[in-house]
Design a protein around this motif. Structure first.
Motif, PDB file in Angstrom:
ATOM      1  N   PRO A  41      -1.445   5.322   9.171  1.00  0.00           N
ATOM      2  CA  PRO A  41      -2.385   5.294   8.043  1.00  0.00           C
ATOM      3  C   PRO A  41      -3.465   4.220   8.174  1.00  0.00           C
ATOM      4  CG  PRO A  41      -0.161   5.612   7.240  1.00  0.00           C
ATOM      5  CD  PRO A  41      -0.038   5.334   8.713  1.00  0.00           C
ATOM      6  N   ASN A  42      -3.172   3.119   8.903  1.00  0.00           N
ATOM      7  CA  ASN A  42      -4.170   2.057   9.062  1.00  0.00           C
ATOM      8  C   ASN A  42      -5.114   2.295  10.234  1.00  0.00           C
ATOM      9  OD1 ASN A  42      -2.549   1.572  11.242  1.00  0.00           O
ATOM     10  ND2 ASN A  42      -2.017  -0.540  10.675  1.00  0.00           N
ATOM     11  N   GLY A  43      -4.945   3.408  10.974  1.00  0.00           N
ATOM     12  CA  GLY A  43      -5.851   3.750  12.066  1.00  0.00           C
ATOM     13  C   GLY A  43      -5.320   3.444  13.446  1.00  0.00           C
ATOM     14  N   GLU A  44      -4.146   2.821  13.554  1.00  0.00           N
ATOM     15  CA  GLU A  44      -3.590   2.543  14.873  1.00  0.00           C
ATOM     16  C   GLU A  44      -3.010   3.819  15.479  1.00  0.00           C
ATOM     17  OE1 GLU A  44      -0.792  -0.597  14.749  1.00  0.00           O
ATOM     18  OE2 GLU A  44      -2.196  -2.084  13.923  1.00  0.00           O
ATOM     19  N   GLU A  45      -3.202   3.945  16.809  1.00  0.00           N
ATOM     20  CA  GLU A  45      -2.810   5.174  17.483  1.00  0.00           C
ATOM     21  C   GLU A  45      -1.290   5.248  17.631  1.00  0.00           C
ATOM     22  OE1 GLU A  45      -3.633   7.293  21.809  1.00  0.00           O
ATOM     23  OE2 GLU A  45      -5.121   5.900  20.975  1.00  0.00           O
ATOM     24  N   LEU A  46      -0.734   6.496  17.369  1.00  0.00           N
ATOM     25  CA  LEU A  46       0.696   6.734  17.513  1.00  0.00           C
ATOM     26  C   LEU A  46       1.002   7.526  18.773  1.00  0.00           C
ATOM     27  CD1 LEU A  46       2.017   7.540  13.925  1.00  0.00           C
ATOM     28  CD2 LEU A  46       2.707   5.662  15.407  1.00  0.00           C
ATOM     29  N   GLU A 125       2.188   2.415   2.237  1.00  0.00           N
ATOM     30  CA  GLU A 125       3.546   2.818   1.858  1.00  0.00           C
ATOM     31  C   GLU A 125       3.984   2.128   0.576  1.00  0.00           C
ATOM     32  OE1 GLU A 125       2.632   1.729   4.767  1.00  0.00           O
ATOM     33  OE2 GLU A 125       2.889   3.435   6.135  1.00  0.00           O
ATOM     34  N   GLU A 126       3.488   0.901   0.356  1.00  0.00           N
ATOM     35  CA  GLU A 126       3.847   0.159  -0.858  1.00  0.00           C
ATOM     36  C   GLU A 126       3.173   0.743  -2.101  1.00  0.00           C
ATOM     37  OE1 GLU A 126       4.182  -4.192   1.381  1.00  0.00           O
ATOM     38  OE2 GLU A 126       2.553  -3.768  -0.011  1.00  0.00           O
ATOM     39  N   THR A 205      -3.402   8.492  -9.964  1.00  0.00           N
ATOM     40  CA  THR A 205      -2.147   8.508 -10.706  1.00  0.00           C
ATOM     41  C   THR A 205      -1.047   8.990  -9.763  1.00  0.00           C
ATOM     42  OG1 THR A 205      -3.309   9.030 -12.753  1.00  0.00           O
ATOM     43  CG2 THR A 205      -0.942   9.449 -12.720  1.00  0.00           C
ATOM     44  N   ASP A 206       0.081   8.232  -9.665  1.00  0.00           N
ATOM     45  CA  ASP A 206       1.198   8.588  -8.791  1.00  0.00           C
ATOM     46  C   ASP A 206       0.684   8.784  -7.359  1.00  0.00           C
ATOM     47  OD1 ASP A 206       3.714   9.217  -7.926  1.00  0.00           O
ATOM     48  OD2 ASP A 206       3.658  11.299  -8.651  1.00  0.00           O
ATOM     49  N   PHE A 207       0.267   7.697  -6.747  1.00  0.00           N
ATOM     50  CA  PHE A 207      -0.442   7.733  -5.461  1.00  0.00           C
ATOM     51  C   PHE A 207       0.334   8.449  -4.356  1.00  0.00           C
ATOM     52  CE2 PHE A 207      -0.996   5.782  -1.253  1.00  0.00           C
ATOM     53  CZ  PHE A 207      -2.321   6.127  -1.001  1.00  0.00           C
ATOM     54  N   GLU A 559      -1.216   9.893   9.700  1.00  0.00           N
ATOM     55  CA  GLU A 559      -0.011  10.341   9.005  1.00  0.00           C
ATOM     56  C   GLU A 559      -0.261  10.381   7.504  1.00  0.00           C
ATOM     57  OE1 GLU A 559       2.848   7.415  10.364  1.00  0.00           O
ATOM     58  OE2 GLU A 559       3.872   8.983  11.510  1.00  0.00           O
ATOM     59  N   GLY A 560       0.277  11.387   6.862  1.00  0.00           N
ATOM     60  CA  GLY A 560       0.164  11.453   5.419  1.00  0.00           C
ATOM     61  C   GLY A 560       1.037  10.404   4.749  1.00  0.00           C
ATOM     62  N   ILE A 561       0.612   9.979   3.571  1.00  0.00           N
ATOM     63  CA  ILE A 561       1.392   8.996   2.801  1.00  0.00           C
ATOM     64  C   ILE A 561       1.961   9.744   1.605  1.00  0.00           C
ATOM     65  CG2 ILE A 561       1.326   6.714   1.730  1.00  0.00           C
ATOM     66  CD1 ILE A 561      -1.396   6.319   3.146  1.00  0.00           C
ATOM     67  N   THR A 562       3.087  10.419   1.835  1.00  0.00           N
ATOM     68  CA  THR A 562       3.678  11.258   0.796  1.00  0.00           C
ATOM     69  C   THR A 562       5.184  11.051   0.751  1.00  0.00           C
ATOM     70  OG1 THR A 562       3.984  13.119   2.316  1.00  0.00           O
ATOM     71  CG2 THR A 562       1.895  13.015   1.119  1.00  0.00           C
TER      72      THR A 562
END
Length: 588
Positions: A41-46, A125-126, A205-207, A559-562
């Motif tokens: 999510p912060n842009g670093e390659e996986l 994630e927080e 709302t509810d991120f 990656e999605g943040i879900t």
């Protein structure tokens, strides 16, 4: 034995024992590469993998290159032989696809994505499930460790899909916001050779957040020059207008120069007039003193007339009359000199005043107001012009009074000369009468004449005093008028300098806009050439050994943040099936 099982064994036997015809390796296949990369999510390659596709002219064995950790045939069941960075495979159809996994190979771009909730930077994630004002900032830049051909020729498109039920008050200053069903899609574009810095804000709302999608494709489309004929016509009109303004300001500058010359002449003439009227004022005291002496002499002569008649001695009277006549002639000469000095000063003043030009039209002043000239200079110009007109108008109103001075001086001087001649005649008649001793009747007439002369001279002296008082007042007040003319001259000098600077500016403006349509076309062509990458030739991202590469594209996603993805991560991954399993699946 069932028919299905028999068919399966027959196919296996054919595959195992049938001879294979191998064609010599070929390098003529046209190749496309699509690089798929996943980012945190912060842009670093996986991770990263590549889908290679080939369009072949004939079946056979082909070779491709790439430092893959693993390869997978996506077209059929034939194996791909991997030796170091060389991949060999057999193609039996016109198209062939295979996947190669890459490890530790960086993208041509670096991505930095940060998240803030209610002004506090947090790990995404927080933020799951929280409410507040969300800010997502994304920065893109070139990765200096990767072939710069991709950064210099590729266009980036960054897309975020925001759930319409979670996100409200969405703003993206440099992006476009579009409806995508019940969701909103925010899109940013980064041109080749450019770095990006984008900000998305929204109330959440509810991120939760789906993955940010980034595509990179070559900006190889050919750009046609836009139709700018109408615009260039407008610029031609502007160019003609600035040229007309420049010509008008040039005419104005010439008029102001004439005005300044006229005001300079006015200042010179005014100085001469001021000096002349000052001389007249200084001579007024002597003139009044002389006139008072004449008045006293006439009174003395009148009072002593009886005594002189008794004694018969008229020599004192004759001398007195001659002295008065001489004084009157001297006063007349002084008035004549005064008249000549005044005439010269008045002519200089009149010539200077009339030299002030007042032929600037209201239309020319309006054109100047509408021009791009410095408004302070324009205001000063108009103010000075109006002051010059006012000074000239004031002078025209009082010019009759100035013109009446010279005739008055002539009249007074002539009157004094006539009185002097009369007194000389009287003295001569007394001398003649005293010689003939027939003087009594003449003395009576003389007494009456002296009495009349003395009385009339008192009136003349009073008028002379009134005149000299007026000259003194004129001399004192004219200094203020002259000071104003000097200030006017200073103002017109500054005005001329300012208008000349204004003319220089309008000339420069006219010169710079004379070829404005051509300049505009040149700039349009320059901008088109800057972003026209139609002559770009693709190069392999995977290996510089690969040839005949038709296109290379990048599909990048964070990656999605879900909450759902977090639960999915706990599930065990499905075991990869081998060749025999996949073959058997065909018959199950």
């Amino acid at each position: 034995m069932s028919i299905k099982r028999f068919s399966l064994l027959l196919i296996v036997s054919v595959l195992v024992f049938s001879p294979i015809n191998v064609t010599a390796a070929s390098s003529t296949a046209a190749k496309d590469e699509v690089i798929y990369s996943t980012l945190q999510p912060n842009g670093e390659e996986l991770d990263m993998y590549v889908v290679n596709s080939f369009e072949v002219e004939e079946p056979g064995e082909y070779v491709d290159y790439g430092d893959y950790t693993n390869v997978k045939n996506l077209t059929d069941l034939t194996e791909i032989t991997k030796e170091s960075d060389e991949m060999s495979f057999t193609v039996s159809e016109e198209s062939f696809y295979y996947q190669g996994d890459l490890e530790g190979k960086p993208l041509p771009w670096e991505f930095d994505i940060s998240y803030q909730l209610d002004g506090e930077e947090m790990n995404p994630e927080e933020m799951l499930g929280q409410d507040g004002h969300l800010q997502i900032e994304m920065e893109t830049s070139a990765n200096e460790n990767v072939n710069q051909i991709f950064f210099e020729n590729y266009l980036l498109q960054i897309s975020l899909t925001l759930d319409g039920e979670r996100y409200q008050e969405i703003s993206a200053e440099e992006g476009t916001i579009a409806n995508a069903g019940k969701n909103k899609q925010v899109t940013f574009t980064v041109m080749p050779e450019q770095e990006g810095n984008f900000l998305v804000e929204a109330d959440v709302t509810d991120f939760e957040l789906e993955g940010i999608e980034i595509s990179a494709i070559p900006s190889s489309m050919s750009m046609d020059s836009p139709e700018i004929d109408e615009m260039t016509e407008d610029f031609e009109t502007l160019s003609d207008a600035t040229s007309e303004i420049d010509n008008g300001v040039g005419d104005l500058a010439d008029g102001i120069s004439e005005l300044n010359s006229g005001v300079s002449s006015l200042e010179d003439g005014s100085g001469d007039y001021r000096d002349g009227i000052a001389k007249v004022s200084k001579g007024s005291t002597d003139l009044i003193n002389g006139s008072e002496s004449i008045d006293q002499a006439l009174i003395t002569m009148k009072n002593s007339m009886d005594q002189e008649v008794e004694t018969g001695d008229f020599s004192a009277m004759q001398d007195g009359l001659m002295q008065i006549a001489t004084g009157l002639k001297e006063a007349s000469t002084g008035l004549t000199t005064l008249q000549e000095n005044y005439s010269q000063a008045y002519q200089a003043l009149d010539k200077s005043i009339n030299a002030i030009p007042t032929n600037v039209s209201e239309e020319e002043i309006k054109k100047l107001d509408l021009s791009e000239a410095d408004q302070k200079v324009v205001d000063k110009l108009v103010e000075t012009y109006e002051a010059a007109r006012t000074a000239k108008g004031t002078y025209e109103q009082v010019s009759e009074a100035f013109a009446a001075v010279e005739p008055t001086l002539n009249e007074v001087s002539s009157s004094q000369t006539d009185m002097a001649n009369l007194l000389e005649t009287m003295a001569e008649q007394i001398a003649a009468a005293s010689e003939g001793m027939d003087i009594q009747e003449s003395l009576k007439e003389l007494q009456d004449g002296l009495a009349t002369l003395s009385d009339n001279y008192k009136d003349f002296h009073a008028g002379l005093e009134e005149y000299t008082n007026g000259v003194d007042e004129l001399s004192n007040t004219y200094q203020d008028l002259h000071n104003g003319i000097v200030e006017l001259d200073d103002g017109t000098n500054s005005l001329e300098n300012g208008v000349n600077e204004l003319h220089d500016g309008t000339t420069e403006l006219a010169d710079s806009t004379s070829d404005l349509p051509e300049q505009m076309q040149d700039e349009v062509d320059k901008m088109i050439n800057e972003y026209d990458k139609s002559d770009f030739d693709a190069e392999s991202f995977v290996s510089d050994k690969n040839e005949n590469v038709q296109s290379v594209q990048f599909v990048i996603k964070t990656e999605g943040i879900t909450k759902g993805e977090q639960e999915d991560e706990k599930e065990e991954p499905e075991e990869e099936k081998n060749f025999w399993d996949r073959l058997l699946d065909l018959f199950r």
